[in-house]
Enzyme design. Structure first.
Site, mmCIF file in Angstrom:
data_model
loop_
_atom_site.group_PDB
_atom_site.id
_atom_site.type_symbol
_atom_site.label_atom_id
_atom_site.label_comp_id
_atom_site.label_asym_id
_atom_site.label_seq_id
_atom_site.Cartn_x
_atom_site.Cartn_y
_atom_site.Cartn_z
ATOM 1 N N LYS A 1 25.276 59.168 20.172
ATOM 2 C CA LYS A 1 24.941 59.157 21.604
ATOM 3 C C LYS A 1 23.468 58.778 21.754
ATOM 4 O O LYS A 1 22.629 59.223 20.940
ATOM 5 C CB LYS A 1 25.199 60.570 22.125
ATOM 6 C CG LYS A 1 25.075 60.799 23.610
ATOM 7 C CD LYS A 1 25.489 62.235 23.930
ATOM 8 C CE LYS A 1 25.484 62.530 25.408
ATOM 9 N NZ LYS A 1 26.011 63.876 25.723
ATOM 10 N N SER B 1 29.311 63.977 29.086
ATOM 11 C CA SER B 1 28.416 62.845 29.108
ATOM 12 C C SER B 1 28.453 62.002 27.823
ATOM 13 O O SER B 1 27.876 60.907 27.804
ATOM 14 C CB SER B 1 26.979 63.313 29.334
ATOM 15 O OG SER B 1 26.549 64.159 28.292
ATOM 16 N N SER C 1 30.251 68.371 27.206
ATOM 17 C CA SER C 1 30.070 66.923 27.061
ATOM 18 C C SER C 1 30.597 66.330 25.760
ATOM 19 O O SER C 1 30.607 65.109 25.613
ATOM 20 C CB SER C 1 28.594 66.562 27.226
ATOM 21 O OG SER C 1 28.236 66.639 28.582
#
Lengths: 455, 60
Positions: free
Chosen positions: A76, A152, A176
């Site tokens: 990420k 996310s 997330s």
């Protein structure tokens, strides 16, 4: 060749495949798939190929590169990658100086032989459950490109679901990792709070922030989890615990484990598929007892308050200087968060301790608790509401209704993808007591072996 | 008519932080704070002893 990390590493370690060929194939797949899926924001091809060469050279010299030899992975984009600015999904952060070195967990993955292929799309500053990024565009769900990945860690879920990489790292503050794992139909692990170092990653809500893997299989989660353990003096929140590998007991099954189903908050609302998935997992694991997280709805509310306040405090200076450069959906919630009275936050923190004590009492009676991961399957991109008990609720903050009461107190959770009918997948959380990732993964592995949980 | 206290709080907090609030941001920020207020109300309704400890940092 199978696309799981364990099979890739086995093939490379036994020299049935090379790291170079595997890396080139993964890069080709990214080049082919990423324009549609939008999972990667940076591809570090030159670095990856150089690393693959080094792995192959080690093998040629008879040295073992490690349990993740030649396994492609990505992170990420809130993880530091040497030479890149750590954008954390934002426009503002991409003006930062390039990171001088990789985040601790990325370094640990490479120490175990894995090869970093790049950085992944995410919701701005991790304040997101949709995977829709205003600056980089939404990550798109490989199961249906018109649908959300969840967030996310949306690029992480999408990259694994699309077969670009077998393992991707994400962060989970309120859900997330588990939300995109559920919506993309991949496996995810949110370890116990304090288990893995967060050094070299951009924060959101420090006392809720966790890092962990999303992967193509349970063994891959275990391999990554074990590779990333280790004490890091640069994360002051990391617990001082020995390395506790989960891989040795992964095939031990669930004999003797007391497995229950979460009732109350977790049995309310949500679409039928979410509850059907839990029922399928419960049947396969022989679980019928129902237990209730006491005051879980209130716990989710308290997590919401603390998140809004801490997030706003973290970004206050940037808001004042660059408010127009934020994603409006994030900016407006952060501005609202600036006005939260301290008394609300203090009350939520005091409640948190009460809640933690009550939930830990549950684990004297059971070893694992099953709960839905998300209230719905992947919504359509741009969708703004979800149905909850007959009400229409804003989608963005509410995809985490079932995940927030769990991460609020740092419990370890494996998220597994189920297919309760012919539609899209949806995840189930397997929740364990603190530091018992091993038990959650054992149950996840049983579901995977039975074919109940699968990619 | 008295101003909505939530909207007033957003405006005041923005001013205290030195944030120049554009008109189009105010409505959404007010809605966001209203949602937090509803969550906070739920937490405040729960009885806690005065001695209940604050948990600023959680270690599992």
């Amino acid at each position: 060749m199978s696309n799981t990390a364990s099979d890739i590493a086995a093939a490379i370690r036994s020299r049935r495949a090379t790291a170079c060929a595997t890396t080139e194939a993964a890069l080709a797949r990214i080049a082919a798939e990423n324009p549609a899926v939008n999972a990667f924001t940076d591809v570090t091809a030159a670095r990856a190929l150089a690393r693959a060469d080094a792995i192959d050279a080690q093998l040629a010299e008879g040295r073992d590169p490690g349990p993740l030899a030649g396994v492609p992975f990505a992170v990420k984009n809130l993880f530091d990658i040497a030479g890149l600015p750590t954008r954390a999904g934002s426009r503002i952060n991409r003006e930062r100086a390039p990171a001088p070195r990789d985040a601790f967990l990325a370094r640990k993955m490479e120490e175990a032989g894995a090869i970093l292929l790049g950085a992944l799309n995410m919701g701005e500053y991790a304040y997101d459950f949709t995977g829709e990024n205003a600056h980089d565009g939404p990550s798109r769900n490989p199961r249906d490109l018109a649908r959300m990945t969840g967030g996310s860690s949306g690029g992480s879920g999408a990259a694994v679901a699309a077969g670009m990489v077998p393992v991707a790292l994400g962060s989970d503050t309120n859900g997330s990792i588990r939300v995109p794992a559920s919506l993309c139909g991949v496996f995810g692990l949110k370890p116990t709070y304090g288990r893995l170092s967060r050094a070299g990653t951009f924060p959101f809500v420090s006392s809720f922030d966790h890092l962990g893997p999303l992967a193509a299989g349970v063994t891959d989660l275990a391999l990554a989890h074990d590779a990333m353990q280790g004490t890091d003096p640069e994360d002051p929140m990391q617990a001082q615990r020995p390395v506790e590998p989960v891989l040795p007991s992964l095939e031990d099954g669930i004999g003797g484990l007391r497995i229950a189903i979460a009732g109350g908050h977790f049995a309310q609302g949500g679409h039928r598929a979410a509850h059907d998935a839990v029922a399928l997992a419960a049947k396969a694991l022989g679980a019928s007892r129902v237990v209730e997280f006491p005051e879980a709805t209130r716990a989710r509310a308290a997590a919401y308050v603390i998140t809004a306040a801490e997030g706003a405090a973290l970004h206050a200076e940037r808001l004042c200087a660059r408010a127009a450069d934020f994603d409006p959906e994030v900016r407006d919630r952060l501005i609202g968060g600036l006005a939260i009275p301290a008394a609300w936050v203090a009350r939520a923190q005091r409640f948190r301790r009460w809640y933690q004590a009550r939930v830990l009492e549950l684990f004297a009676e059971v070893d694992l608790i099953l709960a839905p991961a998300t209230p719905v399957r992947a919504p359509r991109l741009g969708q703004k509401t979800l149905e909850w008990d007959g009400q229409s609720l804003p989608l963005r903050p509410n995809l985490g209704l079932y995940t927030q009461p769990v991460s609020f107190i740092g419990l370890p959770v494996a998220a597994v993808p189920l297919w309760p009918d012919d539609g899209l997948p949806i995840g189930v959380q397997i929740i364990a007591a603190p530091w018992r990732e091993d038990l959650a993964l054992r149950a996840a592995r049983v579901l995977e072996r039975q074919g109940v949980a699968r990619l | 008519m008295a101003k909505d206290p939530i909207e007033q709080a957003v405006e005041t907090a923005a001013e205290l932080h030195g944030l120049t609030l554009q008109a189009e941001w105010l409505e959404a920020a007010t809605t966001a704070l209203r949602t937090v207020a509803a969550a906070a109300r739920l937490v405040e309704e729960f009885p806690l002893e005065d001695e209940a400890e604050y948990a600023p940092v959680f270690h599992a």
